[in-house]
Design an enzyme around this catalytic site. Structure first.
Site, PDB file in Angstrom:
ATOM      1  N   PHE A 135      35.042  41.310 -28.400  1.00 10.24           N
ATOM      2  CA  PHE A 135      33.803  41.323 -28.850  1.00 10.24           C
ATOM      3  C   PHE A 135      32.880  42.245 -28.230  1.00 10.24           C
ATOM      4  CE2 PHE A 135      29.082  39.816 -28.668  1.00 10.24           C
ATOM      5  CZ  PHE A 135      28.834  39.932 -29.878  1.00 10.24           C
ATOM      6  N   THR A 170      35.668  40.560 -22.359  1.00  7.33           N
ATOM      7  CA  THR A 170      36.721  39.616 -22.625  1.00  7.33           C
ATOM      8  C   THR A 170      38.088  39.814 -23.360  1.00  7.33           C
ATOM      9  OG1 THR A 170      35.200  37.706 -21.847  1.00  7.33           O
ATOM     10  CG2 THR A 170      37.352  36.870 -22.828  1.00  7.33           C
ATOM     11  N   LEU A 246      26.599  35.082 -30.838  1.00  4.67           N
ATOM     12  CA  LEU A 246      26.286  34.611 -29.655  1.00  4.67           C
ATOM     13  C   LEU A 246      25.775  33.099 -29.692  1.00  4.67           C
ATOM     14  CD1 LEU A 246      24.729  37.613 -27.620  1.00  4.67           C
ATOM     15  CD2 LEU A 246      26.810  36.635 -27.255  1.00  4.67           C
ATOM     16  N   ALA A 249      29.063  31.074 -30.003  1.00  4.32           N
ATOM     17  CA  ALA A 249      29.673  31.031 -28.703  1.00  4.32           C
ATOM     18  C   ALA A 249      29.136  29.997 -27.770  1.00  4.32           C
ATOM     19  CB  ALA A 249      29.974  32.382 -28.199  1.00  4.32           C
ATOM     20  N   GLN A 286      27.374   6.095   1.746  1.00  2.00           N
ATOM     21  CA  GLN A 286      26.139   6.195   0.767  1.00  2.00           C
ATOM     22  C   GLN A 286      26.138   7.681   0.459  1.00  2.00           C
ATOM     23  OE1 GLN A 286      22.485   4.441   2.294  1.00  2.00           O
ATOM     24  NE2 GLN A 286      23.159   2.522   1.672  1.00  2.00           N
ATOM     25  N   ILE A 344      33.116  17.184  -1.407  1.00  4.53           N
ATOM     26  CA  ILE A 344      33.706  15.860  -1.410  1.00  4.53           C
ATOM     27  C   ILE A 344      35.088  16.101  -0.862  1.00  4.53           C
ATOM     28  CG2 ILE A 344      34.421  13.714  -2.552  1.00  4.53           C
ATOM     29  CD1 ILE A 344      31.777  13.800  -4.057  1.00  4.53           C
ATOM     30  N   GLU A 370      27.300  35.503 -21.948  1.00  2.11           N
ATOM     31  CA  GLU A 370      26.474  34.954 -23.473  1.00  2.11           C
ATOM     32  C   GLU A 370      24.949  34.660 -22.945  1.00  2.11           C
ATOM     33  OE1 GLU A 370      28.461  34.569 -25.914  1.00  2.11           O
ATOM     34  OE2 GLU A 370      30.452  34.833 -25.089  1.00  2.11           O
ATOM     35  N   ASP A 374      18.766  32.888 -16.445  1.00  2.00           N
ATOM     36  CA  ASP A 374      17.437  33.352 -16.605  1.00  2.00           C
ATOM     37  C   ASP A 374      16.821  33.464 -17.973  1.00  2.00           C
ATOM     38  OD1 ASP A 374      17.048  32.908 -13.855  1.00  2.00           O
ATOM     39  OD2 ASP A 374      17.368  35.183 -13.446  1.00  2.00           O
TER      40      ASP A 374
HETATM   41  C1  LIG Z   1      33.775  37.359 -17.115  1.00  2.00           C
HETATM   42  C2  LIG Z   1      32.892  38.013 -17.897  1.00  2.00           C
HETATM   43  C3  LIG Z   1      33.334  38.067 -19.451  1.00  2.00           C
HETATM   44  C4  LIG Z   1      32.408  38.620 -20.266  1.00  2.00           C
HETATM   45  N1  LIG Z   1      32.718  38.863 -21.468  1.00  2.00           N
HETATM   46  C5  LIG Z   1      31.979  39.581 -22.538  1.00  2.00           C
HETATM   47  C6  LIG Z   1      32.454  39.915 -24.069  1.00  2.00           C
HETATM   48  O1  LIG Z   1      33.376  39.564 -24.388  1.00  2.00           O
HETATM   49  N2  LIG Z   1      31.504  40.474 -24.738  1.00  2.00           N
HETATM   50  C7  LIG Z   1      30.257  41.195 -24.036  1.00  2.00           C
HETATM   51  O2  LIG Z   1      29.739  41.892 -24.898  1.00  2.00           O
HETATM   52  N3  LIG Z   1      29.787  40.797 -22.820  1.00  2.00           N
HETATM   53  C8  LIG Z   1      30.474  40.109 -22.111  1.00  2.00           C
HETATM   54  N4  LIG Z   1      30.117  39.792 -20.753  1.00  2.00           N
HETATM   55  C9  LIG Z   1      28.835  40.573 -20.549  1.00  2.00           C
HETATM   56  C10 LIG Z   1      27.847  39.403 -20.274  1.00  2.00           C
HETATM   57  O3  LIG Z   1      27.437  39.039 -21.596  1.00  2.00           O
HETATM   58  C11 LIG Z   1      26.751  40.129 -19.476  1.00  2.00           C
HETATM   59  O4  LIG Z   1      27.152  40.128 -17.982  1.00  2.00           O
HETATM   60  C12 LIG Z   1      25.260  39.433 -19.360  1.00  2.00           C
HETATM   61  O5  LIG Z   1      24.973  39.393 -20.729  1.00  2.00           O
HETATM   62  C13 LIG Z   1      24.284  39.852 -18.646  1.00  2.00           C
HETATM   63  O6  LIG Z   1      24.265  41.329 -18.537  1.00  2.00           O
HETATM   64  P1  LIG Z   1      24.227  42.114 -17.003  1.00  2.00           P
HETATM   65  O7  LIG Z   1      25.567  41.728 -16.376  1.00  2.00           O
HETATM   66  O8  LIG Z   1      24.194  43.362 -17.582  1.00  2.00           O
HETATM   67  O9  LIG Z   1      23.145  41.590 -16.206  1.00  2.00           O
HETATM   68  P2  LIG Z   1      21.865  42.410 -16.241  1.00  2.00           P
HETATM   69  O10 LIG Z   1      21.119  42.107 -17.735  1.00  2.00           O
HETATM   70  O11 LIG Z   1      21.375  43.422 -15.590  1.00  2.00           O
HETATM   71  O12 LIG Z   1      20.866  41.085 -15.474  1.00  2.00           O
HETATM   72  C14 LIG Z   1      20.825  41.092 -13.990  1.00  2.00           C
HETATM   73  C15 LIG Z   1      19.901  39.757 -13.571  1.00  2.00           C
HETATM   74  O13 LIG Z   1      18.491  40.118 -13.930  1.00  2.00           O
HETATM   75  C16 LIG Z   1      18.087  39.194 -14.812  1.00  2.00           C
HETATM   76  N5  LIG Z   1      17.226  39.585 -15.990  1.00  2.00           N
HETATM   77  C17 LIG Z   1      17.560  40.507 -16.777  1.00  2.00           C
HETATM   78  N6  LIG Z   1      16.568  40.628 -17.716  1.00  2.00           N
HETATM   79  C18 LIG Z   1      15.385  39.891 -17.373  1.00  2.00           C
HETATM   80  C19 LIG Z   1      13.995  39.648 -17.567  1.00  2.00           C
HETATM   81  N7  LIG Z   1      13.481  40.249 -18.795  1.00  2.00           N
HETATM   82  N8  LIG Z   1      13.417  38.732 -17.015  1.00  2.00           N
HETATM   83  C20 LIG Z   1      13.848  38.148 -15.803  1.00  2.00           C
HETATM   84  N9  LIG Z   1      15.218  38.216 -15.474  1.00  2.00           N
HETATM   85  C21 LIG Z   1      15.914  39.300 -16.103  1.00  2.00           C
HETATM   86  C22 LIG Z   1      19.381  38.465 -15.507  1.00  2.00           C
HETATM   87  O14 LIG Z   1      19.128  36.794 -15.587  1.00  2.00           O
HETATM   88  C23 LIG Z   1      20.404  38.484 -14.319  1.00  2.00           C
HETATM   89  O15 LIG Z   1      19.895  37.613 -13.251  1.00  2.00           O
HETATM   90  C24 LIG Z   1      31.106  39.270 -19.921  1.00  2.00           C
HETATM   91  C25 LIG Z   1      30.827  39.002 -18.506  1.00  2.00           C
HETATM   92  C26 LIG Z   1      31.676  38.494 -17.715  1.00  2.00           C
HETATM   93  C27 LIG Z   1      31.152  38.257 -16.198  1.00  2.00           C
END
Ligand SMILES: Cc1cc2nc3c(=O)[nH]c(=O)nc-3n(C[C@H](O)[C@H](O)[C@H](O)COP(=O)(O)OP(=O)(O)OC[C@H]3O[C@@H](n4cnc5c(N)ncnc54)[C@H](O)[C@@H]3O)c2cc1C
Length: 391
Positions: A135, A170, A246, A249, A286, A344, A370, A374
């Site tokens: 996807f 993925t 999404l 998922a 504890q 642990i 997904e 945040d």
């Molecule tokens: C192992 C893995 C598998 C994945 N598989 C898929 C897949 O199959 N298909 C696919 O399409 N994607 C996939 N992804 C991508 C994943 O969905 C994205 O990494 C995710 O949506 C976040 O996007 P980004 O990494 O670009 O982070 P960014 O969007 O750059 O965000 C970085 C940080 O900023 C914060 N942030 C962003 N916007 C805001 C806002 N408006 N307000 C406050 N905080 C904000 C976020 O919460 C995060 O902490 C995968 C990711 C990983 C790590």
């Protein structure tokens, strides 16, 4: 630890399940014990997905459990889908991710938005695992904000031309097809099915991950790829297309991570009972009881949340915001349980002899993909106040 797995069921949630749901869960649980548990640590250490498991997952009905039988699915309810995800993730988040993507992000959009021809062409093969899908939504410059995507679909006549790149996908390196989201000439988001082997389409693997190591992740690169018009998903346009996928998922993740948490808790409880320090089992202290008691409390709350969400979703009443709340809560719960469980086990907790560190590292991806932790909080905030705080 060779003793049989005994998952916590503190509030007798089992009594809320039907006989059929329990049979399905037992079948997947047994398979995970026999086929996943013995190999998964080595697979993760070697950063390889055990490919031979794919056909077995198809036979088990782990791909498209809620897709109707006439298209190769099992026609099950949403709670059964959730229970399957829990058991798979007890094995490893990478195994669950494979089934999640295939089911919710590939079979679901083809079934829901595809033409009858597309359904018949792809769904039965995806259900058996003969075909693997991925996807493509996230891009190098657009993660949390997929609506700003740059991938473009242009042209008219009997084909489109696709240009752009997707990242963090993925299963991309092993996929036969990719459900890809791109903007057309009018700037509208459309979904299309890109097939392996199309000229100009490549799917390089992403290396050096410390998380989801037993799962292939990669890119999707489109360089003037000629896409036949019949590969467009005809019945959807706009961002709601990928968001609906999404939702499905994320729902599965809310259940899946409970499996990872239960595995960590079960491991930590057994260890705490057996391991002696100061001439007593560490479970008698504890501080360790506090950790275990808090873990079982949080797992129980997550179980109840997932069960209720499953009922709502089976009735087609679960809102996207309710799903966000459960995904966010349950992933954080699982990550906290993994972190506490690892402590642990002391030094033993960092080894591959126990599953905890692997679950913990996996969950660092699950809390980001997904929709990040945040972003799900902002979705809840938006839902309860009516005010968007994203932009
Ligand atoms: C192992 C893995 C598998 C994945 N598989 C898929 C897949 O199959 N298909 C696919 O399409 N994607 C996939 N992804 C991508 C994943 O969905 C994205 O990494 C995710 O949506 C976040 O996007 P980004 O990494 O670009 O982070 P960014 O969007 O750059 O965000 C970085 C940080 O900023 C914060 N942030 C962003 N916007 C805001 C806002 N408006 N307000 C406050 N905080 C904000 C976020 O919460 C995060 O902490 C995968 C990711 C990983 C790590």
């Amino acid at each position: 630890m060779k003793t049989p797995y005994s998952p916590p069921d503190y509030y007798l949630v089992d009594e809320l399940l039907t006989a059929e749901q329990k049979i399905i869960r037992t079948a997947i649980r047994d398979w995970v014990d026999r086929r996943v548990k013995p190999v998964i640590d080595d697979a993760a250490q070697e950063a390889k997905f055990p490919m031979y498991l794919i056909k077995e997952m198809g036979e088990l009905g782990a791909f498209g459990p809620f897709i109707p039988v006439e298209y190769g699915g099992a026609g099950l309810d949403q709670t059964s889908y959730g229970l399957i995800m829990t058991e798979l993730e007890r094995g490893d988040s990478g195994i669950r991710s494979c089934a999640s993507v295939q089911t919710s992000l590939v079979m679901y959009p083809i079934y829901t938005f595809g033409s009858e021809e597309q359904r018949r062409k792809y769904l039965p093969k995806l259900a058996t695992g003969e075909m693997i899908g991925c996807f493509g939504l996230t891009e190098p410059n657009h993660g949390s904000d997929p609506g700003s995507m740059e991938t473009r679909l242009s042209g008219n006549g009997d084909h489109f031309i696709l240009n752009g790149a997707k990242m963090w996908i993925t299963n991309s390196p092993i996929a036969d097809i990719a459900v890809v989201w791109a903007k057309d000439d009018k700037g509208t988001i459309r979904g299309l099915i890109v097939e392996k082997g199309m000229a100009g389409f490549t799917a390089p693997e992403t290396h050096k991950k410390w998380s989801l190591r037993a799962s292939y992740t990669g890119e999707l690169v489109f360089d003037n790829v000629k896409i036949p018009k019949e590969n467009l998903l005809p019945n959807i346009s706009g961002l709601k297309g990928p968001l609906k996928c999404l939702n499905s998922a994320r729902y599965g993740i809310a259940w899946g991570v409970i499996g990872a948490a239960m595995d960590c808790y079960d491991t930590a409880l057994r260890y705490a009972m057996e391991r002696k320090q100061f001439r007593k089992p560490i479970a008698s202290f504890q501080l360790q009881q506090k950790k275990l008691a808090e873990m079982v409390t949080e797992i129980t709350k997550a179980q109840l949340l997932a069960w209720r969400l499953g009922t709502l979703r089976s009735e087609d009443r679960a809102t996207a915001a309710q799903i966000s709340l459960a995904k966010r809560n349950n992933v954080e719960m699982a990550l906290n349980v993994a972190r506490e469980s690892r402590q642990i086990l002391g030094a033993m907790g960092i080894t591959g002899d126990f599953p905890i560190m692997r679950h913990m590292m996996n969950l660092e991806s699950v809390i980001t993909y997904e929709g990040t932790h945040d972003i799900h909080l902002l979705i809840t905030g938006n839902d309860i106040t009516g005010i968007e705080a994203f932009k």
